[in-house]
Motif scaffolding. Structure first.
Motif, short mmCIF file in Angstrom:
data_model
loop_
_atom_site.label_atom_id
_atom_site.label_comp_id
_atom_site.label_asym_id
_atom_site.label_seq_id
_atom_site.Cartn_x
_atom_site.Cartn_y
_atom_site.Cartn_z
N GLY A 426 0.84 -1.19 0.00
CA GLY A 426 0.00 0.00 0.00
C GLY A 426 0.88 1.24 0.00
O GLY A 426 1.99 1.21 0.54
N VAL A 427 0.38 2.29 -0.61
CA VAL A 427 1.18 3.52 -0.66
C VAL A 427 0.25 4.72 -0.68
O VAL A 427 -0.86 4.65 -1.23
CB VAL A 427 2.11 3.51 -1.90
CG1 VAL A 427 1.31 3.44 -3.18
CG2 VAL A 427 3.03 4.73 -1.91
N PHE A 428 0.67 5.78 -0.03
CA PHE A 428 -0.11 7.02 -0.07
C PHE A 428 0.83 8.21 0.10
O PHE A 428 1.84 8.13 0.79
CB PHE A 428 -1.17 7.02 1.05
CG PHE A 428 -2.26 8.03 0.84
CD1 PHE A 428 -3.30 7.76 -0.04
CD2 PHE A 428 -2.24 9.26 1.49
CE1 PHE A 428 -4.31 8.69 -0.26
CE2 PHE A 428 -3.24 10.19 1.27
CZ PHE A 428 -4.28 9.91 0.40
N ASN A 429 0.44 9.26 -0.56
CA ASN A 429 1.16 10.52 -0.51
C ASN A 429 1.46 10.94 0.94
O ASN A 429 0.57 10.97 1.76
CB ASN A 429 0.21 11.54 -1.14
CG ASN A 429 0.95 12.68 -1.76
OD1 ASN A 429 2.17 12.62 -1.90
ND2 ASN A 429 0.23 13.72 -2.10
N ALA A 430 2.73 11.25 1.21
CA ALA A 430 3.09 11.77 2.54
C ALA A 430 3.08 13.29 2.47
O ALA A 430 4.11 13.93 2.42
CB ALA A 430 4.44 11.25 2.97
N SER A 431 1.89 13.84 2.44
CA SER A 431 1.79 15.28 2.18
C SER A 431 1.82 16.08 3.48
O SER A 431 1.60 15.56 4.56
CB SER A 431 0.51 15.59 1.42
OG SER A 431 -0.59 15.24 2.20
N ARG A 432 2.11 17.35 3.31
CA ARG A 432 2.14 18.25 4.46
C ARG A 432 1.52 19.56 4.01
O ARG A 432 1.88 20.10 2.96
CB ARG A 432 3.60 18.45 4.87
CG ARG A 432 3.78 19.26 6.11
CD ARG A 432 5.26 19.35 6.45
NE ARG A 432 5.71 20.73 6.43
CZ ARG A 432 6.99 21.10 6.43
NH1 ARG A 432 7.94 20.18 6.41
NH2 ARG A 432 7.32 22.36 6.43
N GLY A 433 0.58 20.05 4.77
CA GLY A 433 -0.09 21.29 4.39
C GLY A 433 0.29 22.43 5.32
O GLY A 433 1.34 22.40 5.96
N ARG A 434 -0.60 23.40 5.38
CA ARG A 434 -0.31 24.60 6.16
C ARG A 434 -1.26 24.64 7.35
O ARG A 434 -2.47 24.49 7.20
CB ARG A 434 -0.55 25.81 5.26
CG ARG A 434 -0.27 27.13 5.92
CD ARG A 434 -0.69 28.27 5.02
NE ARG A 434 0.19 28.39 3.86
CZ ARG A 434 0.03 29.35 2.94
NH1 ARG A 434 -0.96 30.22 3.04
NH2 ARG A 434 0.84 29.42 1.92
N ALA A 435 -0.72 24.84 8.53
CA ALA A 435 -1.56 24.91 9.73
C ALA A 435 -0.95 25.84 10.75
O ALA A 435 0.26 26.06 10.76
CB ALA A 435 -1.71 23.52 10.35
N SER A 436 -1.82 26.39 11.59
CA SER A 436 -1.35 27.25 12.66
C SER A 436 -1.63 26.61 14.01
O SER A 436 -2.66 25.96 14.20
CB SER A 436 -2.07 28.61 12.61
OG SER A 436 -1.70 29.28 11.44
N VAL A 437 -0.70 26.82 14.90
CA VAL A 437 -0.87 26.31 16.28
C VAL A 437 -0.45 27.42 17.23
O VAL A 437 0.55 28.12 16.99
CB VAL A 437 -0.01 25.06 16.52
CG1 VAL A 437 0.02 24.68 18.00
CG2 VAL A 437 -0.53 23.88 15.69
N LYS A 438 -1.21 27.57 18.29
CA LYS A 438 -0.85 28.51 19.33
C LYS A 438 -0.39 27.71 20.55
O LYS A 438 -1.03 26.71 20.91
CB LYS A 438 -2.06 29.36 19.70
CG LYS A 438 -1.80 30.42 20.77
CD LYS A 438 -3.09 31.20 20.99
CE LYS A 438 -2.89 32.36 21.93
NZ LYS A 438 -4.16 33.11 22.08
#
Lengths: 706, 327
Positions: A426-438
């Motif tokens: 099995g394979v799936f995109n190891a993606s990373r998006g944009r997020a904010s954390v306080k």
């Protein structure tokens, strides 16, 4: 009562098992009213009349909403746009379509009144027959995705050894335990509060703002706990909009919880698929051509496509690869991503075909896979950020006892049972998006982290707490991660195995920043650089320090191909007389970078394997094409696996960091836990019996007649 | 679901009187099936008479007959010491049904009264002669993978979903039925009906009657027995085919045998011809195969359920093989 909680335990585990965790439907607002949907009983056509007189005069009924008295939703007034505009059309696009909402002071009264709504239709001819619709696909000029060609198209046809087969899958439904729904409370000055079941509080906020044309800040979306999503809660469905409409119209809070049978028609499904795979190889086992043509199902009123043929492009080292993907519009409700989305569908076909080829070549399917494992991404011609497939094959095969496998099918018999082994990747995109954390670091020794992300079950708060704990050296029980609240710093929806990478990176950045602030404060107040942050804050008379960081999506996609991988090994037993298949051993190996949260990661893999057993052996939503209606729309007849179907599951992680993907070195793994699993089972059934079942689910009748 | 009246009594006579008075009244016991049917609008009683408090929960062995109160829960019956020892086939059949949670609530009488699980029966917008006589049969020409291969009619090809009832047919149980006119006793196998032209009638219980108990004569079928249920998942799934098999063996020769099948007909299906064939013969695979073949006389598939023509005899052979191997 006291519970033992160690740092790897799920932070909300105790709340969940004791009932303290509050799910959307459990919120009691003053004056809460209850909505119940009336659904179409025809598959296609036009609503001519809706008689609501009896329903409206039934006890406790406040109103009945439909296209006849639609409350205004400014966004729906604009022409065009593909999402179905609930109550803004008299058209019926599918059977079981929500066409009216009865609101009453109790759920029971609304339920009863809904039976009193009488609807007349002008019926039209319809088509829900997926496989029949594929037959003249070319003439129909179906939409889909652009074709992909590397090298020569259909090169498999001239190969020394070739196989060409068709693989099919039925509609599956997500059907988490928690039913879908929403509580909407539209108050004065267009201030709206909703308690939702959603994988994305910000996405839900945006969707509601868009339909009603009010500022996003006016809308507060709460979804602290979600009782399973599997993809179906990635979208704000028309029924949720209808509930908000009702609340606006009635000036009262309205709760909607759909029924189990409605879960089959109004909140998406995994579309049926029909796939043709052609595979060519040299006699000594080198793949020379792969052609993968897939058809998925979509709706007439909205389009849905997914990555069914993605992995075929890069999984194996072949000079020639071409893929095609089409969607067939049917008079059925629109699908949506379901765990492992299109890749799980595609993997079943590709990995079955790979196994068929290995058999045709009389090779061990593991050796065949290893021989054709590419060093770099053959589609993008760039290196993988990390890939430890060969090690994964080695560890998994040792654990399941692959050496006991015989290459000749039907070789191992134990009484009435035949035993076989199967493997699939099995394979799936190891993606990373944009997020904010306080992050708020307090002088009382605690850390609060906040982000408008979700936790549909993987253990988001647990994972984030562990990231912070390791960076700041704070015990996890002093860390709180707040999520599921649209007023928190924005984060994307939880889907595509991206949350840990995306939000985790922001947590990382917050912690690094807090650490350096503490170090600066320590230096300024002449304290040792290794001083405890509590002492530093106290010395500086600071009750707390806080910082908000936004992580960016990964910029190294040009240079590296980034994927998570899984290898599933299964042993099955097949009863020779009854055709019953039992999965008797499972070893799932995850190659998804550094494992941040070992316990919840293992649980993810276990859940994926259970879903995989369902996909392989039991799950199938049956729709009668004569009526356009499902005939098994309940939990007794739509079979998700039960405990007795699930053996002990061994999970192995490669656990090697991939710092190209993110600073934690961790890659997502929710999807890979399921992707490929069904192929491993089908391959094991073949190894046990010599019967190749190319149509899921593999039920006793298919084995018996195979 | 419509509004309905709810009444409760702990006296059998009162219950019978209440039912006799009102044509739109019905008894409710565990309610595991009835409530679903009400929610789906398949049935709409105006009055529910709760019989859970009637004194019909005893299990006793008296004069070589096991008497089982009709309100005994499925799990209480399966866990009963006498049943485990003397009637283990019934225990296996009970444990094969539903889920543990349902078995805790479902009663013996309710199990007998449960309605078919045919998808067309449950959807009030689709044709079903059982639900609405004269509306047609959705399963013929539709999804009939779960449906009957024996005793079907043009009106209905539904199956009775119970496992317990298959075991009871094999054990030659009897049903004691009460009404305001008194009690009557019928053989269990005559309780359920074939669909014929009246598929709306599942059984021969008359209006105003109440199942009060079952009686099973003591036998020697507690050594070589098996209940084999073939289904799509390991628990909480209805039978594709199930077989209750019990053998009495003397020096490898079959002196007594009982065979019944579930998932194949509108009622539990006893395999009398196969039993007669096996009596006095050696317990060999060859004889089991011949008996299984005999059992299939008159079987007819409807497309999707054609596989049962192969699965049913295979299941008989396997059940007999396992039964023989016990002890």
């Amino acid at each position: 009562m006291e519970f033992f909680v160690d740092e790897n335990d799920r932070v909300d585990g105790v709340d969940k098992v004791t009932g303290k965790a509050k799910y959307f439907a459990e919120y009691q607002l003053p004056g809460l009213t209850y909505g119940v949907l009336v659904t179409s009983t025809i598959t296609k056509g036009k609503i001519t009349t809706i008689d609501t007189k009896l329903a409206k005069s039934a006890p406790g009924v406040l109103d009945v909403l439909s296209h006849l008295n639609k409350p205004v939703a400014a966004g729906y007034e604009q022409a065009g746009g593909s999402p179905m505009k609930i109550f803004y059309t008299d058209q019926v696009f599918f059977n079981g379509q929500p066409i009216a909402l009865v609101v009453a002071d109790t759920f029971e009264r609304a339920t009863y009144a809904a039976t009193l709504v009488k609807v007349n239709y002008e019926k039209e001819a319809f088509n829900t027959d997926f496989e029949n619709s594929i037959k003249d696909a070319k003439a129909k000029k179906l939409q889909g995705q652009p074709p992909y060609i590397r090298g020569v198209a259909d090169a498999y046809k001239t190969a020394e050894v070739k196989i060409e087969q068709i693989y099919t899958m039925p509609v599956e439904t997500h059907n988490p335990m928690e039913l879908h729904g929403i509580i909407a409370d539209w108050c004065a000055n267009d201030q709206v509060t909703v308690y939702a079941k959603t994988q994305g509080v910000k996405a839900a906020q945006a969707a509601i703002a868009n339909v009603f044309k009010i500022p996003q800040e006016n809308i507060q979306v709460n979804s602290e706990f979600v009782g399973g999503g599997f993809g179906m809660a990635l979208k704000t469905w028309p029924i949720e909009i209808a509930t908000v409409m009702a609340s606006k119209h009635l000036k009262k809070p309205v709760k909607l919880v759909v029924t189990r049978d409605q879960m089959f028609t109004m909140v998406g499904n995994r579309p049926a698929a029909y796939q043709k795979v052609g595979l060519g190889a040299t006699k000594d086992g080198k793949i020379t051509g792969i052609t993968h043509t897939a058809f998925g199902q979509t709706a007439t009123y909205e389009n849905f496509t997914e990555g069914v043929v993605n992995m075929t492009k890069f999984m194996y080292d072949s000079e020639n690869v071409n893929t095609n993907y089409y969607v067939v519009p049917l008079d059925m409700s629109v699908p949506i991503w379901m765990r492992g989305p299109g890749e799980a569908t595609g993997a079943f076909a590709l990995e079955s075909a790979i196994d068929e080829m290995a058999h045709a070549l009389d090779m061990d399917p593991l050796d065949f896979r290893m021989k054709n494992d590419p060093e770099i991404d053959p589609a993008k011609k760039i290196p993988f950020s990390s890939k430890n497939i060969k090690e994964a094959y080695k560890l998994g095969s040792a654990k399941i006892g692959w050496s006991n496998r015989k290459n000749k099918p039907g070789s191992i018999v134990d009484g009435a049972w035949q035993i076989g082994y199967g493997v699939s990747i099995g394979v799936f995109n190891a993606s990373r998006g944009r997020a904010s954390v306080k992050g708020i670091l307090k002088a009382d020794g605690t850390l609060v982290l906040q982000s408008a992300t979700s936790d549909i079950g993987p253990g988001t708060g647990t994972g984030m707490g562990l990231i912070a704990s390791r960076l700041l050296n704070i015990p996890t029980n002093k860390i709180t991660f707040e999520l599921g609240d649209s007023s928190l710093p924005p984060a994307p929806s939880q889907g595509g195995s991206a949350t840990l990478s995306t939000v985790g990176t922001a947590v990382n950045d917050v912690c690094v920043s807090l650490k350096s602030t503490i170090a600066e404060l320590a230096a300024n107040s002449n304290m040792d650089a290794t001083s405890n942050f509590v002492d530093v804050l106290k010395k500086n008379n600071l009750p707390m320090i806080e910082v908000t960081k936004q992580s960016q999506s990964n910029q190294q996609g040009k240079d590296y191909s980034m994927y998570s991988f899984s290898i599933h090994f299964v042993q099955v037993k097949v009863h020779q007389l009854t055709g019953v298949v039992k999965v008797s051993k499972i070893v799932s190996v995850g190659d998804s970078g550094k494992i941040v949260s070992p316990k919840t990661a293992r649980s993810q893999m276990i859940g994926g394997a259970v879903g995989g057993i369902g996909m392989a052996l039991t799950e199938e939503a049956l729709l009668d094409n004569r009526y356009g209606r499902y005939v098994n729309n309940n939990f007794a007849d739509y079979h998700v696996p039960v405990h007795a179907d699930v053996p002990e599951i061994d999970v192995i992680f490669i656990d090697k960091p991939d710092f190209i993907v993110n600073p934690m070195g961790a890659k997502g793994m929710g999807e890979i836990a399921l992707i490929g699993f069904a192929g491993a089972v089908a391959n094991a059934v073949f190894n046990a019996t010599g019967k190749r079942i190319r149509s899921l689910p593999i039920t006793p009748d298919k084995v018996l007649e195979g | 679901m419509i509004n309905f009246q709810y009444l409760r009594t702990s006296v059998v006579k009162t219950a019978l009187n209440l039912l006799a008075k009102d044509p739109k009244a019905t008894f409710i016991a565990g309610g595991t099936n009835l409530v679903d049917l009400m929610k789906r609008g398949v049935t709409a009683p105006e009055k529910l008479i709760d019989i859970n408090h009637l004194p019909l929960k005893q299990i006793e062995l008296k004069n070589n007959v096991l008497r089982i109160g009709a309100l005994t829960s499925n799990s209480a019956l399966a866990e009963n010491a006498i049943v485990k020892e003397k009637f283990p086939l019934l225990m296996l059949a009970l444990q094969s049904g539903a889920s543990a949670q349902l078995r805790n609530v479902a009663t013996v009488g309710g199990n007998m009264m449960q309605r078919t699980r045919c998808g067309y029966f449950y959807d009030t917008t689709m044709p079903c002669n059982k639900r609405q006589p004269g509306s047609g049969c959705g399963a013929i020409g539709g999804y009939n993978r779960m449906h009957a291969i024996f005793g079907t009619s043009e009106a209905c090809i539904a199956v009775h979903p119970s496992d317990m009832c298959v075991g009871l047919v094999a054990l030659e149980a009897q049903v004691v039925i009460a009404s305001t006119k008194g009690e009557r006793k019928i053989n269990f196998i005559d309780f359920h009906r074939l669909a014929g032209t009246t598929p709306e009638k599942d059984n021969n219980l008359q209006k105003g009657e109440l199942i009060v108990r079952l009686e099973i004569p003591l036998n020697n079928l507690n050594k070589n027995f098996h209940y084999l249920k073939v289904r799509d998942r390991s628990s909480y799934a209805f039978a594709l085919v199930s077989v209750a098999a019990a053998l009495e063996l003397k020096d490898g020769v079959i002196s007594n045998v009982r065979l019944a099948m579930g998932g194949v007909a509108h009622k539990p299906w006893r395999l009398t011809a196969s039993e007669n064939f096996l009596k006095g013969k050696q317990a060999t695979i060859a004889n089991f195969e011949a008996a299984a073949k005999l059992a299939m006389n008159g079987a007819k598939g409807f497309g999707e359920n054609d596989f049962k023509l192969k699965l049913a005899p295979n299941t008989i052979i396997e059940a007999l093989t396992v039964a023989k191997a016990k002890a």
